[in-house]
Design an enzyme around this catalytic site. Sequence first.
Site, mmCIF file in Angstrom:
data_model
loop_
_atom_site.group_PDB
_atom_site.id
_atom_site.type_symbol
_atom_site.label_atom_id
_atom_site.label_comp_id
_atom_site.label_asym_id
_atom_site.label_seq_id
_atom_site.Cartn_x
_atom_site.Cartn_y
_atom_site.Cartn_z
ATOM 1 N N TYR A 10 29.884 48.200 51.986
ATOM 2 C CA TYR A 10 30.975 48.165 52.956
ATOM 3 C C TYR A 10 30.612 48.989 54.203
ATOM 4 O O TYR A 10 29.982 50.051 54.072
ATOM 5 C CB TYR A 10 32.212 48.729 52.258
ATOM 6 N N ASP A 59 30.979 50.541 43.417
ATOM 7 C CA ASP A 59 32.181 50.058 44.109
ATOM 8 C C ASP A 59 32.478 48.655 43.580
ATOM 9 O O ASP A 59 31.729 47.711 43.835
ATOM 10 C CB ASP A 59 31.905 50.049 45.621
ATOM 11 N N ARG A 99 51.004 66.987 46.028
ATOM 12 C CA ARG A 99 49.617 66.934 46.514
ATOM 13 C C ARG A 99 48.604 67.162 45.391
ATOM 14 O O ARG A 99 47.473 66.685 45.446
ATOM 15 C CB ARG A 99 49.391 67.945 47.647
ATOM 16 N N LYS A 145 42.856 46.441 48.455
ATOM 17 C CA LYS A 145 42.453 45.041 48.356
ATOM 18 C C LYS A 145 43.163 44.371 47.167
ATOM 19 O O LYS A 145 44.356 44.256 47.179
ATOM 20 C CB LYS A 145 40.929 44.956 48.267
HETATM 21 C C1 LIG Z 1 37.903 47.990 51.999
HETATM 22 C C2 LIG Z 1 36.759 48.461 51.227
HETATM 23 C C3 LIG Z 1 36.493 49.843 51.097
HETATM 24 C C4 LIG Z 1 37.338 50.905 51.776
HETATM 25 O O1 LIG Z 1 38.653 50.897 51.299
HETATM 26 P P1 LIG Z 1 39.902 51.458 52.180
HETATM 27 O O2 LIG Z 1 41.030 51.364 51.204
HETATM 28 O O3 LIG Z 1 40.049 50.584 53.387
HETATM 29 O O4 LIG Z 1 39.563 52.865 52.545
HETATM 30 C C5 LIG Z 1 35.410 50.220 50.341
HETATM 31 N N1 LIG Z 1 34.609 49.295 49.729
HETATM 32 C C6 LIG Z 1 34.844 47.972 49.846
HETATM 33 C C7 LIG Z 1 33.933 47.010 49.148
HETATM 34 C C8 LIG Z 1 35.914 47.513 50.592
HETATM 35 O O5 LIG Z 1 36.112 46.195 50.712
#
Ligand SMILES: *Cc1c(COP(=O)(O)O)cnc(C)c1O
Length: 391
Positions: free
Chosen positions: A110, A182, A58, A207
């Site tokens: 998002y 992001d 952890r 992703k």
């Molecule tokens: C999917 C996504 C997130 C969140 O990611 P998770 O792995 O589903 O928690 C954040 N920002 C963007 C641009 C995303 O496409």
Amino acid sequence: MLDEKLNFSTKLIHSSVKTNKPCIAVRAPLYDTTTFSFSDTQSFENAALNGDTPFYSRYGNNPNILATEEKLSVLDGTEDALLFSAGMAALSALFITYGKNGILCIGNVYGGTQFLLAHQLNSLGIQTNFIPYDQADYLDLFIAKNPGLIFFESPANPTLDILNIQDITRLAHENGSLVAMDNTFASAINQQPIGLGVDLCMQSATKYLGGHSDLTAGVITGKKSLLDAIRPWRTNLGQICSPATAHLLDRSLATLPLRINCHNENAMTIAKWLEHHPKITKVYYPGLPSFSGFETASRQMKGFGGMISIDIKGNEKDAIQFINCLKLITRAASLGGIESLVSQPARTSHRNLTPEERNQKGISDTLIRLSIGLENVHDIINDLAQALGQV
Ligand SMILES: *Cc1c(COP(=O)(O)O)cnc(C)c1O
């Protein structure tokens, strides 16, 4: 070697020397363990003091997590990387650590991020101001209000809006604000925010980094000193990913450059084809010269990615008919995997917004988001063509 005299129930519990003996496997083994053992109290104590010695999973010092973080920091050209159980885990730890002096969120983000910032973190005393994308030109006025943290996406979900990363970063730094971004839509292969001045770069590894729609994880990269403040939140909120997930992500990173090149090529070919289709009124793709963000994107991106949005001619019924007629392109949330996916933001990710809010964000009822996968590009185009033919 286990003592021969031990009872079999004891022998079944203790690891075989054969699996614990160091050897050099071509594919690194999975350390599917929560904890690590020591030969004596002194080495136990030393490991507890030194964060990088495998000690307790952890804490993030499991070898699979450390090895994958090392690759992720190489990928982003940064000192360090922190791996999380999800992209949202990474973002929540980031905002809790650096959002105390206020957050300025620019443009579309998002859906989960929007909800976290607008409705959840204020109960912890973390306040966010939102600036719509079309007001980003007045950024200096907002930045002068001294937010501690500036946050944005580029390209942004789902309209692919492009923000000028270097301009925002320069203004923010002149004002003493920290900048976090992001980078999920572009991925580290197509865009390197840290190289453009951003302090902390986040990606949902669910992703493109994972890329096979089979793992959930997130990552933040940046200077070690900045990440060291986030790390204790990850530890005590229990946001680490499992060693198995880190191991799977490590496997995926090996093919990331090849996959992204193919996503880029397929999406560019498809965006050009869509642009000339009589049933499409607008194509949102940063690589098309007709797109508003093209010039900025050309300066700050090495490739334009696999995400395309389109506005279909007609009304919402036509958009639904088109989506329902697709045979190869799969109706599903998420993006960045090997398979092509489709979604209708007004009905899925942004359905909780009012029509006015959607309108302000440029999300019409006929907007359709495509995540272009790695299938043969002609097969994807044939599927789009047959579905458009039925509208
Ligand atoms: C999917 C996504 C997130 C969140 O990611 P998770 O792995 O589903 O928690 C954040 N920002 C963007 C641009 C995303 O496409």
